[in-house]
Design an enzyme around this catalytic site. Structure first.
Site, PDB file in Angstrom:
ATOM      1  N   LYS A 238      66.819  18.582  43.570  1.00  0.00           N
ATOM      2  CA  LYS A 238      68.201  18.591  43.093  1.00  0.00           C
ATOM      3  C   LYS A 238      68.622  19.981  42.637  1.00  0.00           C
ATOM      4  CE  LYS A 238      71.574  17.694  39.776  1.00  0.00           C
ATOM      5  NZ  LYS A 238      71.807  17.720  38.331  1.00  0.00           N
ATOM      6  N   ASP A 257      71.906  13.384  42.327  1.00  0.00           N
ATOM      7  CA  ASP A 257      71.487  12.838  41.045  1.00  0.00           C
ATOM      8  C   ASP A 257      72.067  11.434  40.924  1.00  0.00           C
ATOM      9  OD1 ASP A 257      74.177  13.190  40.539  1.00  0.00           O
ATOM     10  OD2 ASP A 257      73.900  14.765  39.041  1.00  0.00           O
TER      11      ASP A 257
END
Length: 340
Positions: A238, A257
């Site tokens: 991420k 996310d």
């Protein structure tokens, strides 16, 4: 060791007048670009006004009454270089109008969102700044992230003040190497301290001291850039995707996310709604966005993410969720809106 705060820069040319940037609000909305999670180094210094540094340049931006953007240089070695750096930072070579037209043609919901959230632009940040900021962002809130980023920034050369805020040039890898893990823990970084010092140490071993190596990642394919970034301590998929999108010209990078997962399962892959986000789902989300929006999917994802922020939801019509989306999800979307 005792941390050394940045010294003050020598007095250089400043432009106390506001000058037009020749960018309309539909191409750059400052409130939809700066305080929405891309960068934590720019401060709101007035009504519709934001100030920050780009290299050795301290600059403010604000909207005129007609919405157009103007700029003011507070400190810079060269006004011409400052404006050039600013335009590069703002990614002005990419037309939002053209992107929004492409996205809207394939997504009616995006077309409606764009009417209310026009000007949400993806920045082209310095990779070192972006990397260090997003190392601070892991499992954190905006207030604490900003405090940590301010501490790191204060290690660089001080460029001046704007409306009570002190601004520094972002420190080099060499400057950052003088700070110990203990210093960072004392400043409230917690477990992130070891990742920051570990990453700085790793960058020092790279060709060019790290900054050059990070810049070279702009020439790689997305997966190659992500894989390279993930070799650094504390960088996972991420964070690597955030750095790739916001500083490495990887316009189809999708930072996944829980928030992006909810957007994806609600509008793009409803068959996975109700399931938990796991690492194996990351590629499904990325593929769904790219299949829908193409090679600039990261820009589309950015607007969709911003639309879910409470501050932006407040300006959307109360019946916004009645806008047609995929038939299979229309009823679920309306129920979610009615329940919120």
């Amino acid at each position: 060791m005792k941390t050394t705060r940045g010294t003050a820069a020598s007095p250089l040319s400043t432009n106390t007048k506001w000058a037009p940037l020749n960018i309309s609000q539909s191409e750059l909305s400052l409130p939809l670009t700066f305080p929405t999670g891309q960068t934590f180094r720019w401060k709101q210094t007035g009504y519709l006004q934001f100030s920050g540094t780009i290299g050795p340049h301290l600059i403010s931006l604000k909207h005129h009454q007609n919405g157009d953007v103007c700029y003011q240089i507070h400190h810079s070695p060269s006004e011409a270089d400052a404006k050039s750096a600013l335009l590069d930072f703002l990614n002005v070579g990419i037309s939002l109008a053209q992107l929004w037209e492409v996205f809207s043609s394939s997504d009616p919901r995006f077309a409606e969102l764009a009417k209310y959230l026009a000007g949400a632009r993806v920045l082209r940040q310095d990779p070192l700044e972006c990397l260090l900021q997003f190392l601070c962002s892991s499992n954190n809130n905006i207030a604490r992230i900003t405090k940590m980023v301010d501490f790191i920034s204060s290690l660089g050369t001080r460029l001046g003040h704007v409306e009570g805020f002190e601004f520094h040039q972002f420190p080099s890898v060499e400057m950052l190497s003088r700070v110990s893990e203990a210093d960072l823990r004392k400043a409230g970084f917690g477990y992130r301290a070891k990742y920051l010092t570990g990453t700085v140490n790793a960058l020092q071993s790279k060709s060019g001291g790290g900054a050059e190596w990070l810049m070279s990642l702009r020439k790689l394919d997305l997966q190659e850039a992500v894989d390279a970034l993930c070799t650094l301590p504390g960088v996972g998929p991420k964070v690597a995707a955030c750095i790739s999108l916001f500083s490495l010209d990887q316009h189809h990078a999708i930072p996944v996310d829980t928030h992006v997962w909810q957007i994806a399962t609600k509008y793009l892959i409803p068959e996975l709604a109700g399931t938990r986000l796991t690492p194996k789902h990351f590629s499904r989300v990325e593929e769904a966005f790219v299949n829908k929006y193409g090679k600039y999917a990261g820009w589309a994802q950015t607007l969709l993410f911003i639309a879910e922020l409470p501050s932006q939801k407040a300006i959307l019509p109360s019946d916004f969720c009645d806008i047609k989306v995929k038939k299979s999800t229309k009823r679920k979307d309306r129920e979610a809106c009615n329940n919120s």
